[in-house]
Design a protein around this motif. Structure first.
Motif, PDB file in Angstrom:
ATOM      1  N   THR A 275      21.768  32.361 -29.657  1.00  0.00           N
ATOM      2  CA  THR A 275      20.865  33.504 -29.506  1.00  0.00           C
ATOM      3  C   THR A 275      20.106  33.712 -30.809  1.00  0.00           C
ATOM      4  OG1 THR A 275      22.540  35.097 -30.243  1.00  0.00           O
ATOM      5  CG2 THR A 275      22.404  34.658 -27.867  1.00  0.00           C
ATOM      6  N   SER A 278      14.517  39.097 -32.036  1.00  0.00           N
ATOM      7  CA  SER A 278      13.140  39.095 -31.559  1.00  0.00           C
ATOM      8  C   SER A 278      12.230  38.282 -32.461  1.00  0.00           C
ATOM      9  CB  SER A 278      12.615  40.530 -31.481  1.00  0.00           C
ATOM     10  OG  SER A 278      12.627  41.136 -32.751  1.00  0.00           O
ATOM     11  N   THR A 281      12.326  32.248 -29.655  1.00  0.00           N
ATOM     12  CA  THR A 281      13.253  31.860 -28.597  1.00  0.00           C
ATOM     13  C   THR A 281      14.101  30.716 -29.107  1.00  0.00           C
ATOM     14  OG1 THR A 281      11.668  30.279 -27.648  1.00  0.00           O
ATOM     15  CG2 THR A 281      11.641  32.543 -26.784  1.00  0.00           C
ATOM     16  N   THR A 283      16.273  27.294 -28.084  1.00  0.00           N
ATOM     17  CA  THR A 283      16.487  26.265 -27.064  1.00  0.00           C
ATOM     18  C   THR A 283      17.295  25.123 -27.670  1.00  0.00           C
ATOM     19  OG1 THR A 283      14.350  26.774 -26.057  1.00  0.00           O
ATOM     20  CG2 THR A 283      15.389  24.698 -25.436  1.00  0.00           C
ATOM     21  N   ASN A 294      11.559  28.572 -31.507  1.00  0.00           N
ATOM     22  CA  ASN A 294      10.117  28.563 -31.313  1.00  0.00           C
ATOM     23  C   ASN A 294       9.581  29.969 -31.548  1.00  0.00           C
ATOM     24  OD1 ASN A 294       9.130  25.830 -30.217  1.00  0.00           O
ATOM     25  ND2 ASN A 294      10.980  26.218 -29.005  1.00  0.00           N
ATOM     26  N   THR A 296       7.310  33.173 -31.411  1.00  0.00           N
ATOM     27  CA  THR A 296       6.537  33.745 -30.312  1.00  0.00           C
ATOM     28  C   THR A 296       5.522  34.772 -30.783  1.00  0.00           C
ATOM     29  OG1 THR A 296       8.281  35.396 -29.954  1.00  0.00           O
ATOM     30  CG2 THR A 296       8.398  33.367 -28.651  1.00  0.00           C
ATOM     31  N   THR A 306      20.699  34.997 -36.197  1.00  0.00           N
ATOM     32  CA  THR A 306      20.763  33.852 -35.287  1.00  0.00           C
ATOM     33  C   THR A 306      22.213  33.402 -35.154  1.00  0.00           C
ATOM     34  OG1 THR A 306      18.581  33.137 -36.051  1.00  0.00           O
ATOM     35  CG2 THR A 306      19.886  31.522 -34.836  1.00  0.00           C
TER      36      THR A 306
END
Length: 632
Positions: A275, A278, A281, A283, A294, A296, A306
């Motif tokens: 996770t 904000s 994202t 992956t 990535n 955003t 993180t």
């Protein structure tokens, strides 16, 4: 002036139950305590390792002001309106945790705004000064425990570069002071001055850093969470002129050791997800060799808690003493879309088995065996990375600091083989003879030159990345079709050869667009991203960046690549320094170099120039480096 309306903020901290005491508790002990290099940009090596808390006994504090103001150099001119202020503590022994206070004013007495200066940035309250800038860009990570530096780190206060923070053509004074965390500040340093020029365009130089690594949340299934804080400047996402959606991204991977980091004991961790707060994202890579963050949103300063999930069981690790290092590499996600290849047939005929030696448009991924005219090179199978599909590529060339981090995880025999000892053309790496910090570098942000194919590709495999193909290199250097630019910045050659001395780098170098040699040019590599750094004013084109914000695709160092005659899909690296069988072997005619270097004439820095698309030398060359890529 608009630098002084700031509001307090605190670095976010991860929360979670720690593993039982038999797992070593990670702290922010940085991988490489090196001699600090003063610079106004720090792409960031992002590596942090755990340490036994018993190793952290602090020597006695000294009382001297003990500060060296590094940059801007005293009486410097043409300094960016959003500069970085760099200082180094020399009063404390190695690895003391210290904090800084920087002040900026138009009066040498620092009292133009009685009762104090215009700008006062005190690190001891863990303030982010959100409207102005932040403490960042250090050689070692800021400790999330107390918002501090280790004494081996260059302390940097970075003004955000999205808008001017200082007035143009103005004389400013600045000074700093330092204290041991939890103590009292010593005397102020001497006062230095500089004169601003104009604000350079907002740049992606990102000051990537990781701190606060910890392990928690072990499960009976053999999973454990690795938590940390990541912080960067100038993360971005955008749409190019021709409609391509791109974003900056961070490739995160973890190495672990059950032997306290002893010689050759580091292994690659299997990461299955995680996770992130904000602004990004998360992956997991399809092979679980790492994760991508990535971005955003566009942010001048971004920080996020993180957590990545490590499958210890898959790596054969039971709950026991284990130490981890978290690594981060700044990348750019180049979008799917058609593009022009071999513009103007600048690449010539050598090893050009795509497009019949003429300019061609790549308008699909290829759905059948390559004919050289159906979007894939001759005999290339479906899936060969021709650049049409989205891919990741390094925002910067591999740095000497990143390469030193790599060597510090390898068995000593292999590391010694892969370590180049020469000191020339900006290369200066040292070997102290002892782990865990055996290898270091005088300039961790300089591009790593003297890279052979064996050196560079072992680094890429170890990090779970791969070499780019030359078709991907061209896609990274220009916008989507119908863009036919000749250079990463456009189709206009460097219009002048104005020179300057880059801050803290020394030497006389070309001031704009790229680092390349000419009768007055540089004779060494520079810090990666130098021309995007805002050290002096440059227009967006003059930064030399590609439409995706990728630095140094022209000049600085030649970059290792796979050419279009290689008819096997190059897979991502396996997390070890063993080269995958899907890559050309070092010395094969199916590999080459692209992009030119500091030791080139301007024609070699064209995006489509292929004069050495095939390069079979296996030796180390002073002007050759590398850049990572990865298939999502």
């Amino acid at each position: 002036m608009n630098i002084y309306g700031f509001k307090k903020g605190a670095i976010k901290r991860l929360k979670g139950a720690l593993l039982p005491i038999f797992i070593m508790l990670p702290v922010t002990c940085f991988l490489l305590p090196v001699a600090s290099h003063a610079a106004d940009l720090f792409p960031g090596r992002g590596s942090v390792m755990g340490a036994n808390t018993l190793e952290l006994a602090l020597p006695a504090k000294t009382t001297s002001s003990g500060l060296t103001l590094l940059s801007p150099a005293n009486t410097a001119v043409d300094v960016s309106q959003s500069p970085m202020l760099n200082a180094l503590s020399i009063a404390y022994p190695t690895d003391i945790i210290v904090q800084y206070n920087f002040q900026v004013d138009t009066a040498e007495t620092m009292d133009s705004q009685s009762p104090g200066p215009l700008g006062d940035f005190d690190q001891s309250s863990a303030q982010l000064f959100a409207s102005s800038g932040a403490f960042s860009g250090q050689n070692a990570a800021i400790s999330t425990a107390n918002d501090a530096y280790t004494t081996v780190s260059t302390a940097t206060f970075a003004f955000y570069s999205n808008t001017p923070k200082l007035n143009a053509s103005t004389l400013y004074y600045w000074r700093a002071r330092v204290k041991q965390a939890g103590g009292s500040y010593g005397a102020w340093s001497s006062t230095a001055s500089f004169i601003t020029g104009r604000l350079a365009a907002a740049s992606p130089v990102n000051n990537l850093g990781i701190s606060g690594v910890k392990l928690f949340g072990a499960t009976s299934e053999g999973l454990v969470s690795v938590g940390f804080t990541i912080a960067e400047n100038n993360v971005s996402t955008g749409i190019s002129t021709n409609g391509g959606a791109y974003n900056t991204a961070d490739w995160i991977f973890v190495k672990f050791s059950t032997a306290a980091g002893a010689d050759g004991s580091w292994n690659h961790a299997t990461l299955i997800g995680g996770t992130v707060d904000s602004g990004a994202t998360l992956t997991a890579g399809s092979d679980n060799k790492g994760v991508f963050l990535n971005h955003t949103a566009i942010s001048a300063y971004w920080t996020a808690g993180t957590t990545v999930t490590w499958n210890m069981a898959a790596d054969g690790i039971a709950l026991s003493k284990v130490r981890v290092k978290v690594f981060a590499i700044s990348m750019v996600k180049v979008p799917t879309g058609s593009f022009k290849y071999n513009v103007g047939n600048a690449g010539g005929n050598g090893f050009n088995n795509y497009g019949n030696n003429a300019e061609a448009i790549v308008n699909g991924p290829g759905v059948a065996l390559g004919t050289g005219l159906n979007n894939l090179p001759l005999n290339a199978p479906v899936g060969w990375p021709n650049g049409y599909n989205s891919f990741y590529i390094g925002r910067y060339e591999i740095t000497q600091g990143q390469y030193a981090d790599f060597l510090n995880t390898l068995p000593s025999g292999l590391a010694n083989t892969l370590h180049y000892t020469g000191v020339a053309n900006g290369h200066n790496m040292t070997n102290s003879g002892t782990y865990p910090n055996k290898y270091a570098t005088v300039d961790p942000n300089a591009a790593k030159n003297f890279l052979s194919f064996d050196d560079g590709w072992r680094y890429l495999s170890w990090s779970g990345l791969r070499p780019p193909t030359e078709m991907e290199f061209e896609k990274a250097g220009r916008d989507l079709s119908p863009d036919a630019r000749i250079y990463p910045w456009g189709s206009t050659p460097v219009p002048d050869l104005i020179t300057y001395t880059p801050p803290s780098e020394g030497g006389t170098c070309i001031k704009k667009f790229l680092n390349y040699n000419n009768t007055t040019g540089c004779t060494k590599v520079l810090d990666v991203g130098r021309y995007m750094s805002g050290d002096v004013y440059r227009t967006p084109a003059e930064t030399g960046a590609s439409p995706w914000g990728i630095a140094d695709l022209a000049g600085n160092v030649w970059e290792l690549s796979i050419n279009s005659s290689w008819a096997t899909v190059p897979l991502n690296g396996n997390g070890t320094p063993t080269l995958p069988a899907s890559w050309p072997v070092p010395g094969a005619a199916t590999a080459g170099i692209r992009g030119g270097s500091w030791d080139n004439y301007a024609t070699n820095v064209r995006v489509s120039d292929r004069v050495v698309a095939s390069w079979t030398d296996t030796v180390r060359v002073y002007s050759v480096g590398a850049r990572p890529a990865r298939t999502p």
